[in-house]
Structure formats: structure tokens, C-alpha cells
Enzyme design. Structure first.
Site, short mmCIF file in Angstrom:
data_model
loop_
_atom_site.label_atom_id
_atom_site.label_comp_id
_atom_site.label_asym_id
_atom_site.label_seq_id
_atom_site.Cartn_x
_atom_site.Cartn_y
_atom_site.Cartn_z
N PHE A 111 45.96 -10.60 -4.66
CA PHE A 111 46.60 -11.68 -5.42
C PHE A 111 47.41 -12.63 -4.55
O PHE A 111 48.04 -13.55 -5.07
CB PHE A 111 47.49 -11.10 -6.52
CG PHE A 111 46.72 -10.65 -7.72
CD1 PHE A 111 46.50 -11.50 -8.79
CD2 PHE A 111 46.20 -9.37 -7.78
CE1 PHE A 111 45.78 -11.09 -9.89
CE2 PHE A 111 45.47 -8.94 -8.89
CZ PHE A 111 45.27 -9.80 -9.95
N HIS A 139 44.78 -0.91 6.72
CA HIS A 139 45.72 -0.59 5.64
C HIS A 139 46.47 0.70 5.95
O HIS A 139 46.13 1.43 6.87
CB HIS A 139 44.98 -0.44 4.30
CG HIS A 139 44.59 -1.75 3.69
ND1 HIS A 139 43.39 -2.37 3.98
CD2 HIS A 139 45.25 -2.57 2.83
CE1 HIS A 139 43.31 -3.50 3.30
NE2 HIS A 139 44.43 -3.65 2.61
N LYS A 195 45.93 4.62 1.53
CA LYS A 195 44.93 3.86 0.75
C LYS A 195 43.64 4.67 0.68
O LYS A 195 43.11 5.10 1.69
CB LYS A 195 44.67 2.49 1.36
CG LYS A 195 43.75 1.63 0.52
CD LYS A 195 43.72 0.19 1.00
CE LYS A 195 42.75 -0.65 0.18
NZ LYS A 195 43.13 -0.74 -1.24
#
Length: 273
Positions: free
Chosen positions: A129, A159, A163
Site C-alpha cells: 500500500f 524481508h 515473513k
């Protein structure tokens, strides 16, 4: 005309992303937190969410029952796991509440189900986002149009060690953007690097994916366009989770009064810019 305040419910409220979202909602003049949801049997149920995440007392208590909260929110934001997302999606579908989906790692069957739910409620589903990564998508598309046929293309993503999906949803979205320009099916043009000895030179018309899970890396994505003469490297790095939270909250405000449909961040960027 004064903008209508968007009442937001957050799932996984005591998780890392949940806490960042709540803090950013409190800063946004167009939003108010009205529900902080956690899993059943969470030890903090009933306690004040603001006090527990260090922002001072709020009007919201931690809850595990979305049915109790269903009349108190306009949009639900979910960054959990696919199983949790589907539980809340089914509830939003029943209550006719719009939803922001930031979870990744869905199967093809689950994605089809999400698409079908969008016929009744409005959904924004995005693997990332942040405004920056969505601008990167646009840069990648332009670069692919020019260099896609003459370059090896690789996506390298980094990451944190916790994750669970590989490659990341954002890396796959980058691959989908490239594939769309090249008129490819991503699953037929993907190359995943694993241990072993290559028995032939690298195939052309393939997108290479490499994943690193280490430490507390928030998120970094690099796209390489490499030819025999030169290389172009496009990188986006997230320094914190606030960029994701701000984008998700903007998405919630944008989708507040939409009736139905499946949208993404590009739809919001078109409206804003």
C-alpha cells in the site's frame, strides 16, 4: 463540503502492523478507530487499545467479536493471514461492510472467491500500500516496454525473518506488471532460483525471482534489467511500516462510500494525482 469521517476496524490489532495502523488512524483527521479486533482467547481482550499500544486512553476496547462491533465501523482493514482474512471477509460480506485487504499468499482459488465477493461489497486488495512501490510499478511498466525484449529481468526481494510467503506478494505484483506489458502468463515465464547446478544457460523470456529472509528488514525490492551491454536497477526500500499504514488508511477513506467492486492502489493514485 466537509469530508465524512471514516470509521475503521483493525484486525490483528496487537500485531506489529495493527499497532502502526491504529497510531496512524489517530493522526488522520478523516478517520477514527472504532474497533480493535484480536483472535479469540487473546489475554488483552476487554482492555483499552490506546493504553496497551502506548498512545493513551481511547474510546476503544480490544475485542475478538466482530459481531459486537459490526454497527460501529464503515471499513475494515486486514493485514493478517489468508485464513484470518477470509473469516473477516465473510463477515464483511454478510454485514455489507467494505474492506481493505493487505494480506498476501492467497491461492488462485481464494483470489477467485475474493473477486466474487466484490460483486456485493467494495474491496481494495493490494500486496503493498505504499505510494512509492505503486510508483515503482509504473516505472517498471515503462522500462519493460523499452527493454523487455532485450534484457534478462530479475526481481530480488528482502524481508524480515518471520515473513512466511515466498516470493513476496509485492514481488509477484511486480512480475504481473512486467508480464502484462510483455503479454505473458506469469506462471509460465517465472524462474525461481534454488540450490543445484544449472544444466543449461538461462532461458530467455523469463522473470527471475530471488528471496531473502533476514533480521528485521521491513521490505526491499530490486528489479534488474540486464543486457550484454548495460544494466538498469530500480529499487524501492521501506524504512518503516508507516508508509504501508498511511496508504491503507487512504484506501479506506477512498473506498468508504463505494458500493461494490474490486479496486487497487492504482485506482486511488489516478484519483489523487
Amino acid at each position: 463540503m466537509k469530508k465524512k469521517i471514516t470509521r475503521i476496524a483493525i484486525t490483528g490489532a496487537m500485531g506489529r502492523m495493527g499497532q502502526v495502523l491504529i497510531k496512524e488512524i489517530q493522526k488522520n483527521k478523516n478517520t477514527v478507530l472504532t474497533a480493535a479486533l484480536v483472535k479469540n482467547n487473546h489475554p488483552l481482550i476487554g482492555q483499552n487499545i490506546g493504553e496497551k499500544i502506548g498512545i493513551g486512553k481511547t474510546s476503544v476496547s480490544i475485542s475478538s467479536d466482530i459481531n459486537i462491533e459490526k454497527n460501529d465501523f464503515d471499513v475494515l482493514i486486514d493485514f493478517t493471514k489468508p485464513s484470518g482474512t477470509f473469516y473477516f471477509l465473510e463477515q464483511c460480506y454478510e454485514f455489507k461492510k467494505n474492506m481493505i485487504i493487505g494480506t498476501t499468499g492467497f491461492s488462485e482459488k481464494e483470489i477467485k472467491t475474493i473477486n466474487s465477493y466484490a460483486k456485493k461489497i467494495a474491496l481494495i486488495k493490494a500486496s503493498n500500500f505504499s505510494i512509492g512501490i505503486n510508483l515503482l510499478y509504473q516505472l517498471i511498466q515503462k522500462t519493460t516496454k523499452i527493454l523487455g525484449n532485450t534484457s534478462d529481468i530479475d526481481i530480488i526481494e528482502y524481508h524480515h525473518r518471520n515473513k512466511i510467503d515466498i516470493p513476496s506478494g509485492t514481488a509477484l505484483s511486480i512480475g504481473e506488471n512486467i508480464s502484462k506489458v510483455m503479454n505473458w502468463e506469469l506462471n509460465k515465464h517465472s524462474l525461481y532460483y534454488t540450490k543445484g547446478i544449472t544444466k543449461k544457460i538461462r532461458e530467455t523470456k523469463k522473470i527471475g525471482f530471488s528471496s531473502i529472509r533476514s533480521g528485521n528488514i521491513i521490505g526491499k525490492h530490486t528489479v534488474l534489467f540486464s543486457s550484454s551491454d548495460e544494466e538498469i536497477k530500480i529499487t524501492h526500500s521501506a524504512f518503516n511500516r508507516e508508509s504501508f499504514a498511511k496508504g491503507a488508511i487512504e484506501a479506506a477513506v477512498w473506498i468508504h462510500e463505494k458500493k461494490h467492486g474490486l479496486f487497487n492502489m492504482n485506482d486511488i493514485l489516478k484519483d489523487k494525482f
